[in-house]
Scaffold this active site. Sequence first.
Site, PDB file in Angstrom:
ATOM      1  N   LYS A  53      -4.056   1.375   8.723  1.00 15.80           N
ATOM      2  CA  LYS A  53      -5.009   0.460   8.092  1.00 15.80           C
ATOM      3  C   LYS A  53      -6.320   0.529   8.870  1.00 15.80           C
ATOM      4  O   LYS A  53      -6.388   0.103  10.016  1.00 15.80           O
ATOM      5  CB  LYS A  53      -4.470  -0.966   8.070  1.00 15.80           C
ATOM      6  CG  LYS A  53      -5.287  -1.911   7.210  1.00 15.80           C
ATOM      7  CD  LYS A  53      -4.586  -3.246   7.035  1.00 15.80           C
ATOM      8  CE  LYS A  53      -5.356  -4.139   6.081  1.00 15.80           C
ATOM      9  NZ  LYS A  53      -4.684  -5.442   5.872  1.00 15.80           N
TER      10      LYS A  53
ATOM     11  N   SER B  89      -4.596   3.527  -0.536  1.00 15.73           N
ATOM     12  CA  SER B  89      -5.279   2.508  -1.323  1.00 15.73           C
ATOM     13  C   SER B  89      -6.539   2.083  -0.593  1.00 15.73           C
ATOM     14  O   SER B  89      -6.692   2.306   0.615  1.00 15.73           O
ATOM     15  CB  SER B  89      -4.364   1.288  -1.551  1.00 15.73           C
ATOM     16  OG  SER B  89      -4.049   0.671  -0.317  1.00 15.73           O
ATOM     17  N   THR B  90      -7.432   1.476  -1.333  1.00 16.83           N
ATOM     18  CA  THR B  90      -8.672   0.943  -0.771  1.00 16.83           C
ATOM     19  C   THR B  90      -8.836  -0.489  -1.253  1.00 16.83           C
ATOM     20  O   THR B  90      -8.468  -0.830  -2.384  1.00 16.83           O
ATOM     21  CB  THR B  90      -9.892   1.763  -1.216  1.00 16.83           C
ATOM     22  OG1 THR B  90      -9.959   1.786  -2.635  1.00 16.83           O
ATOM     23  CG2 THR B  90      -9.806   3.185  -0.693  1.00 16.83           C
ATOM     24  N   GLY B  91      -9.368  -1.306  -0.395  1.00 12.80           N
ATOM     25  CA  GLY B  91      -9.592  -2.700  -0.732  1.00 12.80           C
ATOM     26  C   GLY B  91     -10.927  -3.182  -0.229  1.00 12.80           C
ATOM     27  O   GLY B  91     -11.761  -2.407   0.253  1.00 12.80           O
ATOM     28  N   LYS B  92     -11.125  -4.492  -0.341  1.00  9.33           N
ATOM     29  CA  LYS B  92     -12.405  -5.055   0.061  1.00  9.33           C
ATOM     30  C   LYS B  92     -12.579  -5.085   1.568  1.00  9.33           C
ATOM     31  O   LYS B  92     -13.691  -5.173   2.069  1.00  9.33           O
ATOM     32  CB  LYS B  92     -12.539  -6.476  -0.495  1.00  9.33           C
ATOM     33  CG  LYS B  92     -11.454  -7.433  -0.016  1.00  9.33           C
ATOM     34  CD  LYS B  92     -11.584  -8.789  -0.675  1.00  9.33           C
ATOM     35  CE  LYS B  92     -10.460  -9.725  -0.227  1.00  9.33           C
ATOM     36  NZ  LYS B  92     -10.579 -11.047  -0.863  1.00  9.33           N
ATOM     37  N   GLU B  93     -11.464  -4.993   2.301  1.00 12.56           N
ATOM     38  CA  GLU B  93     -11.565  -5.106   3.743  1.00 12.56           C
ATOM     39  C   GLU B  93     -11.114  -3.871   4.502  1.00 12.56           C
ATOM     40  O   GLU B  93     -11.474  -3.718   5.667  1.00 12.56           O
ATOM     41  CB  GLU B  93     -10.734  -6.301   4.237  1.00 12.56           C
ATOM     42  CG  GLU B  93      -9.237  -6.144   3.984  1.00 12.56           C
ATOM     43  CD  GLU B  93      -8.425  -7.257   4.620  1.00 12.56           C
ATOM     44  OE1 GLU B  93      -9.058  -8.194   5.141  1.00 12.56           O
ATOM     45  OE2 GLU B  93      -7.194  -7.174   4.600  1.00 12.56           O
TER      46      GLU B  93
ATOM     47  N   ASP C  20      -4.130 -15.798   1.583  1.00 16.11           N
ATOM     48  CA  ASP C  20      -4.558 -14.864   0.535  1.00 16.11           C
ATOM     49  C   ASP C  20      -3.333 -14.323  -0.199  1.00 16.11           C
ATOM     50  O   ASP C  20      -3.308 -13.171  -0.621  1.00 16.11           O
ATOM     51  CB  ASP C  20      -5.376 -13.726   1.137  1.00 16.11           C
ATOM     52  CG  ASP C  20      -6.082 -12.897   0.057  1.00 16.11           C
ATOM     53  OD1 ASP C  20      -6.351 -13.439  -1.035  1.00 16.11           O
ATOM     54  OD2 ASP C  20      -6.345 -11.708   0.292  1.00 16.11           O
TER      55      ASP C  20
ATOM     56  N   VAL D  76      -6.354   2.175   3.524  1.00 11.92           N
ATOM     57  CA  VAL D  76      -4.999   2.428   4.016  1.00 11.92           C
ATOM     58  C   VAL D  76      -4.683   3.912   3.840  1.00 11.92           C
ATOM     59  O   VAL D  76      -4.812   4.460   2.736  1.00 11.92           O
ATOM     60  CB  VAL D  76      -3.961   1.570   3.272  1.00 11.92           C
ATOM     61  CG1 VAL D  76      -2.567   1.820   3.824  1.00 11.92           C
ATOM     62  CG2 VAL D  76      -4.312   0.092   3.398  1.00 11.92           C
TER      63      VAL D  76
END
Length: 488
Positions: free
Chosen positions: A280, A253-257, A396, A260
């Site tokens: 991560k 997965s990819t996120g704003k920070e 969060d 992974v």
Amino acid sequence: FRMVSAHISPWGKPQQPTESVSLADIMSEQLARDIQSKEENRFGDSLPVPDPTITILENSPGCDSDFLIAQTLQVQFDKENDDILKRTEDKFNGTSKICVSYSNYRVLSENQLDSDSDVDDEADDKHRVWDSFARSEKASQAKPIPRCGYRKDADGMVTKHDMLISGRKNACRVMVFPPEFHTGDAGAFDMQLPNKVFNSLKVHSRNEESRRNRVHDKSEQATSEMSVDPRTRLLLYKLVNQEVLDRVNGVLSTGKEAVVLHADGGARENTVVPKECAIKVFKTTLNEFKTRDKYIQDDYRFKDRFSKQNPRKIIHMWAEKEMHNLLRMQKVGILCPEVVVLKKHVLVMSFIGSNHRPADKLKDVKLKHSDLADAYNQTIGTMKILYDDAQLVHADLSEYNILWYDKKCWFIDVSQAVERNHPKALEFLLRDCTNIANFFNRRGHPETKSPDELFQYITEIEVPQDGASMLCQVKDYERNNELLTHQK
């Protein structure tokens, strides 16, 4: 019965036994001459006339005749091959001014081709115009323009602004462009470029070079959305070489920070590594998550080390902060990933899932009424343990950061979690309570507490109902606590 030694022929006549001959006799030159003389005596003059070239080669001293015959045949084969190449070349070029040469594919050298016919010489002359550009350049250098800017020839006056001369100079300048700029080869014709064309090519070359350097620097310094930069790849290679990891499989997965990745655990001694790991990789740019500083600058664990001037150090502290928060959560019994190792901005943890398939997020799971109630009770219970025992606020928390695995809630993404004594800890906690209450209300859980009730249940702080919003009261409460802290 009696064994017959002679072989019986199918025609009824016994075959004569053949005499055995050694391999040395077969390969000997004397045996070949004897066989040839027997054939000549048998057939007389019916044999073909030998090639005079072969006869000359046989009489050459110090050489074996078979070797020279093989060389002669090879030369003939090479000539036939070169003739085919010439015919193909002539057919392909035709009457075009730009010719394609197959000279690199020829077998015989130019000295060996000198003995060909006049037709072949004329065909070669067609391809000797490749140096016309070089001849024109030498002619221009032989008659340079004086410093006065003009010269007098038999045809008249020639200035430095002559289109022929300037065009050839521009063509020569194009040839010295950087290797990345493909200019082609002007050897087959007298290339001339006007000033307008040359200036356009020059500007384009500079723009391409600056763009290439800019993209190269960006890829070297930043982590892209779906991959990692060279520094991160080097860290992953080191983890594999140190047998912490066995193999890195791909992106989960990819996120704003962060990004992974999934990996298989290694067999390193004195280190307990799970069979499946989650890597991560924190992004090395602040383009998508620029508000990291408010979560870390007031944390007493990193307050003296925080500096806005070095974003890469902020990323390292961000990864270290998540590691410390996970270790504290594990200590009090909260379900979360286990920390394996931390290398700068790369955090290796245990994988929540099985068979390379990650556990589903709470937002993606369709729960029954009993499972929904169980998930709600686990979530608010974990929030209270996190606040009371671990002295942390997630900051969060939502259905995106809770995994549902084996009918249990697992908390992840705690890099932004803050201490209870953080100036904005209660404000962050109220936001978490609002997210959780809204999610379970949308799912239809009948016993969901309101955000205010959930906040009071976790903190055990009695907030007076004076008509003001809970957020304003929480901010006033934090402001008063901060004033009291400074007075002490």
